[in-house]
Design a protein around this motif. Structure first.
Motif, mmCIF file in Angstrom:
data_model
loop_
_atom_site.group_PDB
_atom_site.id
_atom_site.type_symbol
_atom_site.label_atom_id
_atom_site.label_comp_id
_atom_site.label_asym_id
_atom_site.label_seq_id
_atom_site.Cartn_x
_atom_site.Cartn_y
_atom_site.Cartn_z
ATOM 1 N N PRO A 169 0.891 -1.165 -0.052
ATOM 2 C CA PRO A 169 -0.011 0.103 -0.072
ATOM 3 C C PRO A 169 0.942 1.120 0.029
ATOM 4 C CG PRO A 169 0.081 -1.098 2.000
ATOM 5 C CD PRO A 169 0.862 -1.939 1.155
ATOM 6 N N GLY A 170 0.390 2.396 -0.733
ATOM 7 C CA GLY A 170 0.960 3.381 -0.900
ATOM 8 C C GLY A 170 0.767 4.211 -1.995
ATOM 9 N N PRO A 171 1.356 5.421 -2.062
ATOM 10 C CA PRO A 171 0.895 6.295 -3.202
ATOM 11 C C PRO A 171 1.009 5.700 -4.709
ATOM 12 C CG PRO A 171 2.480 7.580 -1.835
ATOM 13 C CD PRO A 171 2.335 6.236 -1.228
ATOM 14 N N GLU A 172 1.888 4.862 -4.708
ATOM 15 C CA GLU A 172 2.036 4.319 -6.095
ATOM 16 C C GLU A 172 0.625 3.332 -6.464
ATOM 17 O OE1 GLU A 172 6.963 4.095 -6.627
ATOM 18 O OE2 GLU A 172 5.604 2.239 -6.945
ATOM 19 N N LEU A 173 0.273 2.589 -5.413
ATOM 20 C CA LEU A 173 -0.879 1.581 -5.646
ATOM 21 C C LEU A 173 -2.145 2.405 -5.782
ATOM 22 C CD1 LEU A 173 -2.145 -1.202 -5.581
ATOM 23 C CD2 LEU A 173 -1.979 -1.330 -3.254
ATOM 24 N N GLU A 174 -2.286 3.566 -5.058
ATOM 25 C CA GLU A 174 -3.400 4.488 -5.026
ATOM 26 C C GLU A 174 -3.644 5.012 -6.435
ATOM 27 O OE1 GLU A 174 -5.043 8.321 -2.615
ATOM 28 O OE2 GLU A 174 -2.856 8.176 -3.156
ATOM 29 N N ARG A 175 -2.293 5.322 -7.107
ATOM 30 C CA ARG A 175 -2.442 5.788 -8.498
ATOM 31 C C ARG A 175 -2.905 4.765 -9.502
ATOM 32 N NH1 ARG A 175 -3.946 10.424 -9.830
ATOM 33 N NH2 ARG A 175 -5.356 9.061 -11.310
ATOM 34 N N GLU A 176 -2.212 3.543 -9.253
ATOM 35 C CA GLU A 176 -2.600 2.500 -10.019
ATOM 36 C C GLU A 176 -3.994 1.973 -10.019
ATOM 37 O OE1 GLU A 176 -1.794 -2.457 -10.194
ATOM 38 O OE2 GLU A 176 -0.335 -1.148 -9.204
ATOM 39 N N LEU A 177 -4.619 1.901 -8.934
ATOM 40 C CA LEU A 177 -6.141 1.740 -8.540
ATOM 41 C C LEU A 177 -7.153 2.694 -9.229
ATOM 42 C CD1 LEU A 177 -6.131 0.439 -5.098
ATOM 43 C CD2 LEU A 177 -6.188 -0.954 -7.156
ATOM 44 N N ILE A 178 -6.693 4.002 -9.095
ATOM 45 C CA ILE A 178 -7.583 5.068 -9.628
ATOM 46 C C ILE A 178 -7.337 4.933 -11.124
ATOM 47 C CG2 ILE A 178 -7.640 7.571 -9.870
ATOM 48 C CD1 ILE A 178 -6.713 7.959 -7.003
ATOM 49 N N ASP A 179 -6.182 4.745 -11.623
ATOM 50 C CA ASP A 179 -6.141 4.669 -13.241
ATOM 51 C C ASP A 179 -6.830 3.604 -13.780
ATOM 52 O OD1 ASP A 179 -4.599 7.042 -13.193
ATOM 53 O OD2 ASP A 179 -2.645 5.959 -13.427
ATOM 54 N N TYR A 180 -6.694 2.451 -12.941
ATOM 55 C CA TYR A 180 -7.496 1.172 -13.273
ATOM 56 C C TYR A 180 -8.977 1.181 -13.548
ATOM 57 C CZ TYR A 180 -9.038 -3.635 -12.922
ATOM 58 O OH TYR A 180 -9.581 -4.950 -13.128
ATOM 59 N N VAL A 181 -9.654 2.126 -12.648
ATOM 60 C CA VAL A 181 -11.053 2.392 -12.705
ATOM 61 C C VAL A 181 -11.182 3.385 -13.919
ATOM 62 C CG1 VAL A 181 -12.804 3.390 -11.622
ATOM 63 C CG2 VAL A 181 -11.379 2.015 -10.329
ATOM 64 N N ARG A 182 -10.393 4.539 -14.037
ATOM 65 C CA ARG A 182 -10.637 5.337 -15.169
ATOM 66 C C ARG A 182 -10.745 4.832 -16.422
ATOM 67 N NH1 ARG A 182 -10.096 10.952 -12.946
ATOM 68 N NH2 ARG A 182 -9.368 11.698 -15.121
ATOM 69 N N ALA A 183 -9.826 3.768 -16.760
ATOM 70 C CA ALA A 183 -9.627 3.135 -17.840
ATOM 71 C C ALA A 183 -10.694 2.445 -18.389
ATOM 72 C CB ALA A 183 -8.305 2.661 -17.919
ATOM 73 N N ARG A 184 -11.833 2.010 -17.331
ATOM 74 C CA ARG A 184 -12.832 1.211 -17.701
ATOM 75 C C ARG A 184 -14.117 1.748 -17.506
ATOM 76 N NH1 ARG A 184 -8.396 -1.174 -16.211
ATOM 77 N NH2 ARG A 184 -7.782 -3.188 -16.954
ATOM 78 N N ILE A 185 -14.438 2.773 -16.865
ATOM 79 C CA ILE A 185 -15.819 3.478 -16.672
ATOM 80 C C ILE A 185 -15.591 4.836 -16.831
ATOM 81 C CG2 ILE A 185 -17.011 1.402 -15.524
ATOM 82 C CD1 ILE A 185 -16.503 2.789 -12.959
ATOM 83 N N ALA A 186 -16.761 5.551 -16.648
ATOM 84 C CA ALA A 186 -16.602 6.890 -16.841
ATOM 85 C C ALA A 186 -15.808 7.540 -15.623
ATOM 86 C CB ALA A 186 -18.129 7.347 -16.620
#
Length: 511
Positions: A460-477
């Motif tokens: 856990p940390g900033p890198e995983l936070e960014r990864e999860l946010i980008d993961y969602v943004r790439a798939r739905i609105a």
């Protein structure tokens, strides 16, 4: 009433104009162009009860399409232009649309939606070419401007997300009268409650795919006023539009109030707002202190209503009433509010429960989802319907909201259901458990936060936070994606394994 009435009496009156570009339509033009488009639909085989889908930016053309459907007995489904292609295509396909009209400004999305909806038979694009779409203006030029002999009134069929994240089409019964006969209920409310009429200049500040801007603009047309549409909301530009167009009526959400209040004092006082007679707000709870500040600035012209896309009921409150009862959303002007406990029993005034509205009949159905329609009905009173909001009514009949639909997030007036985002993140290899909630935000009201129990091998940390946010943004609105991620050792669950989201939400609201 409909635009043709005013095309005959005041053909050169402006029906709709864009606040920025000054692109505009007179009533004569709106009447003629919508009549031509109605004929295009008819010639393509569309008949009463069929669906036209609209994928548009804010444009005067949106009202041509609206009135073409309205004078043809068709349903109009306006599609959120910020959805991904798959999400938009789902709505077009689920609605059963036989025609799709799109703005060239959304050409990339329009092309992808066309590829994913092979059942649509007619594609039209305006504002420029789109691959696979016929030219809108050319199609209109090829047909007669003579209105169809039969003009049964149509309706909108808009989509509201469900708690599973799948949007549901809200399909009202088609009216049993011609387009130029009896007024629709919203038109009556606007005339009686807000004084909308032929001298009205209405400022529409939000995207036209939303229910309120689309319906209210059409109701203003039915009453002979002028609609001023902002291409997109900007706080100072909105004040400038009020001054320039001598706006008499406008509709806002609390986030817009906040952004305007945050303008420097010299900017806020630069514009003449004296023409403004009615400033209506809805869509999300408005903080009491924000509403007081707007009233102090604009005077006693602030009105609030509570309603839903489903059309279960509607309440109304003006400035003097609200100052006496801060926090109330008013008394009912459509339907009779009934507040019930978990067993469906009506509770006395002052007691909190689920809010139903009693109507003569169920005002809508969720298209293709009879189970969800039944869930919106009272178990013992089929004509009582609810969207799941919670609140109470005082002794004088004023309604107060104390909660919203379970776990729904309202950010900037937009409803966001977290289940869809949770379902996505639950599949991510770095996530062991997930909860998506709304947390307070000073401008947007709420913002989306993910609370994640990381998988054993995840860091856990900033890198995983960014990864999860980008993961969602790439798939739905993108507006459904979390703006932040918190990592916890364990999420609260009941012994049966159900996520105890209520205590988690309470923890963030009252840390």
């Amino acid at each position: 009433m409909y635009p043709g009435t005013y095309a005959r009496s005041h053909p050169d009156r402006i029906a709709v104009t864009m606040a920025g570009s000054d692109d505009r339509l007179t009533y004569a033009q709106l009447d003629e162009r919508s009549a031509r488009l109605a004929r295009v639909f008819h010639d393509e085989g569309l008949r009463p009860g069929d669906v036209v889908a609209l994928l548009t930016d804010n444009s005067v053309r949106a009202y041509e399409v609206y009135w073409a459907a309205a004078r043809s007995g068709l349903y109009l489904t306006a599609v959120n232009s910020h959805l991904t292609a798959a999400e938009a295509a789902y709505i077009v396909d689920n609605s059963g649309a036989r025609a799709l009209v799109a703005s060239a400004a959304l050409g990339g999305l329009a092309r992808q939606v066309r590829e994913q909806t092979p059942s649509v038979r007619l594609h039209l694009s305006y504002g420029g070419p789109v691959d696979g779409y016929r030219n809108y203006d050319a199609a209109l030029a090829e047909v007669s401007a003579e209105p169809l002999a039969d003009q049964p009134r149509g309706a909108d069929m808009l989509y509201s997300s469900g708690t599973t994240g799948r949007p549901k089409g809200i399909r009202p019964a088609l009216p049993d009268h011609q387009v130029d006969e009896a007024e629709v209920q919203l038109t009556t409310v606007l005339r009686r409650m807000y004084g909308v009429g032929e001298d009205t200049v209405y400022l529409s500040t939000a995207p036209l795919y939303h229910a309120a801007p689309l319906r209210w603009g059409a109701a203003v047309h039915a009453l002979g006023g002028t609609v001023v549409v902002m291409e997109r909301f900007d706080a100072e530009a909105a004040l400038a539009a009020v001054e320039r167009h001598r706006v008499t009526h406008g509709q806002w959400v609390p986030t817009m109030f906040i952004r305007m209040l945050r303008l420097p004092a010299e900017v806020r006082t630069r514009y003449d707002l004296s023409s403004l007679r009615v400033a209506v707000h809805a869509a999300a709870p408005c903080p009491v202190e924000v509403k007081r500040a707007v009233i102090d600035w604009w005077g006693p012209v602030v009105y609030e209503y509570y309603a839903s896309t489903e059309g279960c009921g509607m309440t109304f409150i003006d400035t003097p009433q609200w100052l006496e009862r801060p926090g109330s959303v008013g008394r009912a002007v459509v339907g009779v509010p009934r507040v019930c406990d978990e067993e469906g029993r009506e509770v006395p005034a002052g007691r909190v429960g689920t809010i139903y509205f009693e109507r003569d009949a169920m005002p809508f159905e969720y298209h293709g989802d009879p189970e969800k329609t039944r869930e919106a009905q009272h178990p013992d009173h089929p004509a009582w319907s609810t969207t799941g909001d919670v609140g109470y009514v005082d002794d004088d009949g004023y309604l107060y909201l104390t909660d919203r639909r379970s776990f729904m997030i309202i950010s900037g007036g937009v409803n966001i259901y977290p289940q869809e985002t949770e379902n996505l993140l639950a599949l991510h290899p770095a996530v062991a458990d997930i909860a998506v909630i709304g947390v307070p935000h000073p401008e947007m009201g709420e913002e989306v936060k993910a609370v994640v129990q990381p998988a054993a091998a995840a860091r856990p940390g900033p890198e995983l936070e960014r990864e999860l946010i980008d993961y969602v943004r790439a798939r739905i609105a993108t507006y459904k994606a979390p703006r932040s991620v918190d990592f916890v050792d364990e999420l609260p669950r009941t012994p049966t394994g159900k996520l105890a989201k209520g205590p988690l939400m309470e923890r963030y609201r009252h840390p």
